[in-house]
Design an enzyme around this catalytic site. Structure first.
Site, mmCIF file in Angstrom:
data_model
loop_
_atom_site.group_PDB
_atom_site.id
_atom_site.type_symbol
_atom_site.label_atom_id
_atom_site.label_comp_id
_atom_site.label_asym_id
_atom_site.label_seq_id
_atom_site.Cartn_x
_atom_site.Cartn_y
_atom_site.Cartn_z
ATOM 1 N N HIS A 14 0.810 -1.221 0.000
ATOM 2 C CA HIS A 14 0.000 0.000 0.000
ATOM 3 C C HIS A 14 0.848 1.279 0.000
ATOM 4 C CE1 HIS A 14 -3.712 1.956 -0.155
ATOM 5 N NE2 HIS A 14 -4.362 1.371 0.839
ATOM 6 N N ASP B 23 -2.412 1.655 -4.834
ATOM 7 C CA ASP B 23 -3.637 1.996 -4.108
ATOM 8 C C ASP B 23 -4.704 0.918 -4.317
ATOM 9 O OD1 ASP B 23 -5.016 2.575 -6.527
ATOM 10 O OD2 ASP B 23 -3.982 4.509 -6.584
#
Ligand code: CAO
Length: 435
Positions: free
Chosen positions: A406, A410
């Protein structure tokens, strides 16, 4: 003389009879420690799995000396010298360090002088690594097996020793090695079958050091702890895929290819990665950059007798589903023998794990750094779902879970990628056509 040049010299100027003459005129010479050379990939230590020689054995260049296992792969070490084995420096399962002697070899006298000259030359030019150093190390799968002369059962001395100690006739052991060779795992499986539960009970309190593949797992999984994982799951209806596979798997079986679901999942990942290249990438934490890799080298989590290992299928973007199946079959064969060479283990760009062969639905797969994404599928299940006009129908569902780093990927990208993958898995014809 440079070792490679000397070898070429022996090959070109010595006829077979000359070579025999050299060996038959063997005289005592200098004893050299034959050191474990740098295998590459930052490997500093290996576990000695099997000796192919014992003190007193005569060896020639390229004869197998021993098999060692690093945390990444299995490697067969071969001799660089003609001579007599004097000392083995390790026992089976000992850890050997790169740069330390594996065996001491008493050199044949003629070569003795040449080795001294080489060593002197090496001392003068330590940065020049002789080509023979590299030639002395072969991945296990390219080393030739012995010859089955006079109908004798093929097996290494280590296997013969186990057979002798346990009063086993090697002819009673089912061989799985090349040319009917009885492997160590075959004789261990035979022993396990013989002693069954008693052996397991005896082992119940045993302390097992973390070694080999498990050691690599330790490193990669500890590293993964520092990665913020974004995890996303979905279900796919694989009813059409099951019918499609059913139609073609028989024909491929006759050609010796086992077609499971995995090649479809792998190809679907590659097709989807074409649209989302950010997921086929390596992260460099130090420079805080992501390198998108052109090749789709899809890593496959594989269960082997020594635990989890993750080889990869190279350039999947150029392979058909059948070619992927063939390559997966090859990797599985090597995995079963714990003989995957480094070349098959390094260079992966994106990972898939199929725990569905055992069971399960949703997972939280752990990213294999420096890769940035991984997928895991569960077991295909036949379940009721609503069809048209609220009718209840039976569908075959496959659950898939994705994890992405992350810091650089995304959630929306992962969801879109997953939808694309699902589209291909649910529509195998479109997958095959790449539409
Ligand atoms: N659902 C239902 N059936 C499945 C399935 C699934 N998700 N995956 C495989 N199968 C079936 C196969 O189709 C095959 O059946 P057929 O003989 O009818 O074709 C059978 O199960 C055995 O498959 P396989 O295991 O020989 O081959 P594969 O290509 O499906 O999988 C591999 C290869 C390497 C992924 C698998 O053998 C394996 O090692 N799985 C474990 C992976 C693992 O350890 N994951 C955890 C990682 S984190 O620790």
């Amino acid at each position: 003389m440079h070792r490679a040049a000397r070898y070429a010299f022996l090959q070109s100027t010595s006829t077979k009879s000359c070579r025999f003459l050299i060996l038959s005129s063997f005289r005592q010479g200098k004893i050299v420690p034959y050191k474990l050379t740098d295998i590459g990939e930052g490997i500093r230590e290996v576990t000695v799995k099997e000796w192919f020689v014992k003190p007193g054995d005569k060896v020639s260049q390229f004869d197998n000396i021993c098999e060692v296992q690093s945390d990444k792969a299995s490697v067969t070490i071969t001799s660089r010298y003609d001579g007599l084995v004097k000392v083995l420096h390790y026992k089976i399962d000992d850890v050997a360090l790169v740069g330390n002697p594996l065996v001491d070899i008493e050199l044949e006298e003629q070569l003795d002088n040449e080795i001294s000259q080489e060593e002197n030359a090496q001392e003068r030019h330590p940065q020049e690594k002789p080509e023979m150093d590299r030639a002395s190390i072969f991945p296990k799968d390219v080393v030739m097996s012995g010859e089955n002369l006079l109908g004798k059962v093929l097996a290494t001395p280590a296997v013969r020793r186990i057979a002798l100690e346990n009063n086993i006739n090697l002819k009673d052991v089912t061989p799985t090695g090349r040319d009917g060779r009885v492997l160590k795992e075959d004789i261990l499986a035979h022993l396990k079958g013989r002693f069954g539960n008693a052996e397991e009970e005896k082992d119940s309190g045993k302390v097992a050091p973390v070694k080999e593949y498990a050691k690599h797992m330790w490193k990669t999984m500890t590293k993964a702890l520092s990665i913020p994982h974004f995890t996303y799951s979905d279900d796919c209806d694989v009813t059409k895929l099951m019918l499609f596979r059913e139609e073609i798997k028989g024909a491929l079986k006759r050609e010796g290819i086992s077609l499971t679901y995995m090649p479809f999942f792998v190809k679907a990942a590659s097709n989807a990665l074409e649209k989302f290249p950010h997921l086929n990438a390596w992260l460099d934490e130090e420079s805080q950059s992501v390198k998108m890799v052109e090749q789709h080298n899809i890593s496959i989590a594989m269960d082997t007798p020594e635990g989890l290992v993750v080889p990869n299928i190279k350039n999947v973007q150029n392979l058909s589903i059948v070619e992927i199946a063939r390559e997966l079959n090859r990797l599985q064969q090597l995995g079963k023998k714990c003989s995957l060479p480094l070349s098959d283990i390094t260079g992966g760009t994106f990972c898939l794990s199929n725990i569905g062969t055992i069971g399960g639905t949703y997972m939280k797969p752990v990213i294999l750094s420096p890769q940035v994404a991984i997928g895991a599928v569960g077991k295909i299940q036949k379940l009721p779902r609503f069809g048209e006009r609220d009718s209840v129908i039976a569908v075959n569902l496959l659950s898939v879970s994705w994890s992405a780093d992350h810091r650089v990927v995304d959630g929306v990208t992962v969801a879109k990628f997953s939808n694309k993958w699902k589209h291909y898995v649910e529509n195998p014809l479109l997958l095959a056509l790449g539409i």
